[in-house]
Write a protein that holds these residues in place. Structure first.
Motif, mmCIF file in Angstrom:
data_model
loop_
_atom_site.group_PDB
_atom_site.id
_atom_site.type_symbol
_atom_site.label_atom_id
_atom_site.label_comp_id
_atom_site.label_asym_id
_atom_site.label_seq_id
_atom_site.Cartn_x
_atom_site.Cartn_y
_atom_site.Cartn_z
ATOM 1 N N TRP A 39 19.797 -4.677 -5.612
ATOM 2 C CA TRP A 39 19.831 -3.372 -6.245
ATOM 3 C C TRP A 39 18.467 -2.722 -6.037
ATOM 4 N N ALA A 40 18.446 -1.507 -5.539
ATOM 5 C CA ALA A 40 17.207 -0.735 -5.422
ATOM 6 C C ALA A 40 17.190 0.262 -6.570
ATOM 7 N N LEU A 41 16.287 0.043 -7.522
ATOM 8 C CA LEU A 41 16.275 0.819 -8.754
ATOM 9 C C LEU A 41 15.064 1.740 -8.791
ATOM 10 N N PRO A 42 15.204 2.978 -9.241
ATOM 11 C CA PRO A 42 14.052 3.872 -9.345
ATOM 12 C C PRO A 42 12.955 3.261 -10.216
ATOM 13 N N ALA A 43 11.742 3.261 -9.712
ATOM 14 C CA ALA A 43 10.636 2.606 -10.417
ATOM 15 C C ALA A 43 10.449 3.178 -11.816
ATOM 16 N N ALA A 44 10.535 4.502 -11.958
ATOM 17 C CA ALA A 44 10.329 5.122 -13.273
ATOM 18 C C ALA A 44 11.386 4.660 -14.263
ATOM 19 N N ALA A 45 12.633 4.504 -13.811
ATOM 20 C CA ALA A 45 13.701 4.058 -14.699
ATOM 21 C C ALA A 45 13.482 2.618 -15.144
ATOM 22 N N ALA A 86 11.447 -7.880 -7.132
ATOM 23 C CA ALA A 86 10.420 -7.633 -6.126
ATOM 24 C C ALA A 86 10.044 -6.160 -6.160
ATOM 25 N N GLY A 87 8.789 -5.892 -5.900
ATOM 26 C CA GLY A 87 8.316 -4.520 -5.845
ATOM 27 C C GLY A 87 7.773 -3.989 -7.142
ATOM 28 N N ASP A 88 7.722 -4.816 -8.160
ATOM 29 C CA ASP A 88 7.323 -4.367 -9.499
ATOM 30 C C ASP A 88 5.862 -4.635 -9.829
ATOM 31 N N CYS A 89 5.155 -5.348 -8.989
ATOM 32 C CA CYS A 89 3.817 -5.824 -9.365
ATOM 33 C C CYS A 89 2.845 -4.685 -9.686
ATOM 34 N N GLY A 90 3.013 -3.539 -9.049
ATOM 35 C CA GLY A 90 2.129 -2.411 -9.341
ATOM 36 C C GLY A 90 2.769 -1.370 -10.236
ATOM 37 N N LEU A 91 3.830 -1.770 -10.928
ATOM 38 C CA LEU A 91 4.650 -0.809 -11.666
ATOM 39 C C LEU A 91 3.871 -0.060 -12.740
ATOM 40 N N PHE A 92 2.993 -0.765 -13.446
ATOM 41 C CA PHE A 92 2.287 -0.151 -14.567
ATOM 42 C C PHE A 92 0.832 0.172 -14.240
ATOM 43 N N GLY A 116 0.781 -1.225 0.000
ATOM 44 C CA GLY A 116 0.000 0.000 0.000
ATOM 45 C C GLY A 116 0.815 1.279 0.000
ATOM 46 N N LEU A 117 2.118 1.182 0.243
ATOM 47 C CA LEU A 117 2.962 2.372 0.222
ATOM 48 C C LEU A 117 3.291 2.771 -1.216
ATOM 49 N N PRO A 118 3.650 4.031 -1.442
ATOM 50 C CA PRO A 118 4.000 4.467 -2.800
ATOM 51 C C PRO A 118 5.136 3.637 -3.374
ATOM 52 N N LEU A 119 4.993 3.232 -4.625
ATOM 53 C CA LEU A 119 5.982 2.384 -5.289
ATOM 54 C C LEU A 119 7.077 3.286 -5.868
ATOM 55 N N ASP A 120 8.185 3.376 -5.172
ATOM 56 C CA ASP A 120 9.261 4.259 -5.611
ATOM 57 C C ASP A 120 10.497 3.510 -6.083
ATOM 58 N N ALA A 121 10.610 2.207 -5.765
ATOM 59 C CA ALA A 121 11.795 1.447 -6.163
ATOM 60 C C ALA A 121 11.405 0.009 -6.490
ATOM 61 N N VAL A 122 12.137 -0.564 -7.409
ATOM 62 C CA VAL A 122 12.020 -1.982 -7.761
ATOM 63 C C VAL A 122 13.345 -2.635 -7.377
#
Length: 238
Positions: free
Chosen positions: A115-121, A90-96, A53-59
């Motif tokens: 690696w913690a990668l910026p979601a937008a990138a 992990a963390g990409d399920c809500g990416l789009f 539920g938190l803002p998705l800022d990193a994948v």
């Protein structure tokens, strides 16, 4: 570059074929196009990477160790969904999705390096690279199949049957020849198995002990050897 994991677990749900392994690790995926220019970071065991539920800022791309994905149920209990290991995401399920929020939570199941990668990138890289997108689609489909199996196993199935299904999935994905049968090369803990099955560590230990006395499996250090795959499959259906 391979676009499909060499260790891709069986893809059919339990009723249609071999079970799927809920441990996704040592996958033959290549994410260097995403991670280039970023430095991996160490994550302590049990540390929370992100919350549902938190803002998705990193994948997160896993270099070493394992993460556990969990989801909150309507009754407030934590549901353990799967284990993500090396070369998993992990963390990409809500990416789009509109709103960009994490759909699950992730904690370190062991000490890990990610690696913690910026979601937008990450989103931009996937959209411009057909190779990366095919990899991503393959991994997403696999995780969806794991979720379908998880849902099926949490119904009326007995505790023993749930454990046996996960052992079959692990054997099918990570089994290697052993003098006594098939060695499951992924070392898993009884706590991990219990979390995924909705059981205590003690219950898992008792089930594995019963299977050992029946000559179905044997423990070899931190690993399990399946001595009689056909009997394990039969127990999984009873």
């Amino acid at each position: 570059m391979s676009t499909m994991p060499a260790t891709l677990p069986p893809s059919s749900p339990p009723r249609d074929g071999p079970p799927v392994s809920a441990w996704l690790t040592a996958l033959d995926f290549e994410w260097s196009e995403l991670t280039r220019g970023y430095r991996p970071q160490a994550v302590a065991n049990n540390a929370l990477l992100f919350g549902q539920g938190l803002p998705l800022d990193a994948v997160y791309v896993v270099q070493a160790g394992r993460l556990r994905l969990t989801g909150d149920s309507v009754d407030g209990r934590k549901r353990h969904l799967m284990i993500i290991g090396a070369n998993g995401l992990a963390g990409d399920c809500g990416l789009f999705l509109d709103g960009g929020r994490y759909l699950v939570s992730a904690e370190a199941a062991t000490a890990a390096v990610v690696w913690a990668l910026p979601a937008a990138a990450v989103a931009a890289a996937l959209q411009r690279s057909p190779v990366l997108m095919r990899q991503y689609a393959a991994l997403s489909a696999l995780r969806y199949r794991i979720m379908l199996q998880h849902h099926a196993l949490q119904g009326a199935n007995s505790a023993g049957r749930r454990v046996c299904h996960h052992l079959l999935g692990l054997m099918g994905s990570y089994g290697t020849p052993h003098r006594d049968g098939t060695l499951i090369s992924v070392a898993f803990t009884k706590q991990e198995m219990g979390d995924l099955c909705g059981l205590s560590r003690v219950s898992v230990s008792q089930i594995l002990g019963r299977l050992a006395r029946q000559g179905v499996v044997a423990e070899a250090g931190r690993h399990v050897v399946v001595l009689a795959p056909d009997r394990l499959a039969a127990v999984a259906q009873t």
